[in-house]
Scaffold this motif. Structure first.
Motif, short mmCIF file in Angstrom:
data_model
loop_
_atom_site.label_atom_id
_atom_site.label_comp_id
_atom_site.label_asym_id
_atom_site.label_seq_id
_atom_site.Cartn_x
_atom_site.Cartn_y
_atom_site.Cartn_z
N CYS A 121 0.84 -1.21 0.00
CA CYS A 121 0.00 0.00 0.00
C CYS A 121 0.87 1.26 0.00
O CYS A 121 1.87 1.34 0.71
CB CYS A 121 -0.90 0.01 1.24
SG CYS A 121 -2.09 -1.35 1.25
N ALA A 122 0.44 2.24 -0.78
CA ALA A 122 1.19 3.49 -0.86
C ALA A 122 0.83 4.39 0.32
O ALA A 122 -0.30 4.39 0.80
CB ALA A 122 0.88 4.20 -2.17
N GLN A 123 1.83 5.13 0.78
CA GLN A 123 1.63 5.98 1.95
C GLN A 123 2.07 7.41 1.67
O GLN A 123 3.01 7.65 0.90
CB GLN A 123 2.46 5.46 3.13
CG GLN A 123 2.06 4.07 3.60
CD GLN A 123 2.88 3.60 4.77
OE1 GLN A 123 4.09 3.81 4.81
NE2 GLN A 123 2.24 2.95 5.72
N GLN B 105 2.92 11.90 10.97
CA GLN B 105 1.73 11.14 10.64
C GLN B 105 1.98 10.37 9.34
O GLN B 105 2.72 10.84 8.47
CB GLN B 105 0.52 12.07 10.46
CG GLN B 105 -0.77 11.41 10.12
CD GLN B 105 -1.34 10.56 11.25
OE1 GLN B 105 -0.77 10.47 12.34
NE2 GLN B 105 -2.45 9.90 11.00
N ILE B 106 1.38 9.19 9.24
CA ILE B 106 1.45 8.43 7.99
C ILE B 106 0.03 8.03 7.61
O ILE B 106 -0.71 7.46 8.42
CB ILE B 106 2.34 7.18 8.14
CG1 ILE B 106 3.78 7.60 8.45
CG2 ILE B 106 2.30 6.34 6.87
CD1 ILE B 106 4.75 6.45 8.64
N GLU B 107 -0.36 8.34 6.38
CA GLU B 107 -1.72 8.06 5.90
C GLU B 107 -1.64 7.30 4.58
O GLU B 107 -0.62 7.35 3.88
CB GLU B 107 -2.47 9.37 5.65
CG GLU B 107 -2.47 10.31 6.82
CD GLU B 107 -3.82 10.38 7.51
OE1 GLU B 107 -4.82 10.28 6.81
OE2 GLU B 107 -3.83 10.51 8.74
N GLY B 108 -2.74 6.66 4.20
CA GLY B 108 -2.80 6.02 2.89
C GLY B 108 -2.79 7.07 1.80
O GLY B 108 -3.33 8.17 1.97
N ASP B 109 -2.17 6.73 0.68
CA ASP B 109 -2.06 7.67 -0.44
C ASP B 109 -3.27 7.51 -1.37
O ASP B 109 -3.43 6.45 -2.00
CB ASP B 109 -0.76 7.38 -1.20
CG ASP B 109 -0.54 8.37 -2.34
OD1 ASP B 109 -1.46 9.15 -2.63
OD2 ASP B 109 0.56 8.34 -2.93
N ARG C 296 -5.86 3.10 -2.70
CA ARG C 296 -6.77 4.24 -2.86
C ARG C 296 -7.02 4.99 -1.54
O ARG C 296 -8.14 5.25 -1.15
CB ARG C 296 -8.09 3.77 -3.47
CG ARG C 296 -7.91 3.31 -4.90
CD ARG C 296 -9.19 2.83 -5.52
NE ARG C 296 -9.64 1.60 -4.90
CZ ARG C 296 -10.79 0.99 -5.18
NH1 ARG C 296 -11.60 1.52 -6.07
NH2 ARG C 296 -11.11 -0.12 -4.60
N GLY C 297 -5.92 5.29 -0.85
CA GLY C 297 -6.02 6.11 0.36
C GLY C 297 -6.22 5.33 1.64
O GLY C 297 -6.23 5.91 2.72
N GLY D 261 -0.80 -1.08 8.86
CA GLY D 261 -0.19 0.01 8.08
C GLY D 261 -0.44 1.37 8.71
O GLY D 261 0.41 2.25 8.66
N SER D 262 -1.63 1.52 9.31
CA SER D 262 -1.95 2.81 9.96
C SER D 262 -1.04 3.07 11.15
O SER D 262 -0.86 4.22 11.55
CB SER D 262 -3.41 2.81 10.44
OG SER D 262 -4.28 2.65 9.36
N ALA D 263 -0.51 2.01 11.73
CA ALA D 263 0.37 2.17 12.90
C ALA D 263 1.84 2.21 12.50
O ALA D 263 2.71 2.16 13.37
CB ALA D 263 0.12 1.03 13.88
#
Ligand code: SF4
Length: 187
Positions: free
Chosen positions: A56-58, A69-73, A80-81, A87-89
């Motif tokens: 997953c892209a970040q 902070q790290i979020e989905g791209d 898709r975000g 991954g969120s952690a």
């Protein structure tokens, strides 16, 4: 925003389009003052979640050269975000005070881990690799075929290894004659 008599929720409700009081009319000051952590970032770096083979892209948000902070791209067709809980952690992977930052060694029969200097650990690993290779080297197998390999060394890569690391690991192990080279992504 300063609160006045007219800020009472019921008056806000009557004076605003939110007549049923289910939206902005009943929003608290605390909610009004909330801001996303990402808003404070100086810049955003593109990255890939290191935890599993989905890749997953970040978006990595950086402030004062620290990851905040790290979020989905959302631009990624892979996720898709979105990010899963792991991954969120992933910010913890780089910022947690619980991270191990020294080499840990548990000697045979020992019950406790001890710290090793990186150079010492590398020497120990190199000695064991060379010995295992020498002890298990095969030029010819049971059927007389020329194999020039060792079955005494194997590699199992983890998901936090990136493309470049995996490339080098594959090159190194193959050059040493190992044929048992795997990665979490294929398990
Ligand atoms: S966010 Fe979850 S599913 Fe995506 S790569 Fe990371 S661990 Fe895998």
């Amino acid at each position: 925003m300063a609160r006045t008599f007219l800020s009472w929720p019921v008056l806000r409700q009557l004076r605003s389009p939110d007549k049923l009081g289910r939206g902005t009319a009943v929003r608290s000051r605390q909610t009004d003052e909330l801001a996303a952590r990402t808003e404070a970032a100086d810049r955003v770096a593109k990255s890939v979640c290191p935890y599993c083979a989905v890749g997953c892209a970040q978006n990595v948000y950086v402030k004062d050269e620290q990851v905040i902070q790290i979020e989905g791209d959302p631009d990624s067709p892979v996720n898709r975000g979105r990010l899963c809980p792991k991954g969120s952690a992933s910010k913890n992977l780089v910022t947690s005070p619980l991270r191990q930052t020294t080499v840990k060694y548990r000697a045979p029969y020992a019950t406790e881990w001890t710290d090793l200097e990186l150079g010492t650990a590398m020497e120990m690993i190199a000695d064991r690799v060379v010995k295992a290779r020498n002890d298990t080297w095969q030029d010819i197998d049971d059927r007389g075929s020329r194999v020039r390999r060792t079955l005494g060394i194997a590699s199992l890569g983890g998901a936090t290894l990136d493309n470049e690391e995996n490339y080098l690991i594959k090159k190194l192990f193959t050059a040493m004659g190992a044929i048992q080279i795997e990665n979490q992504a294929r398990i």
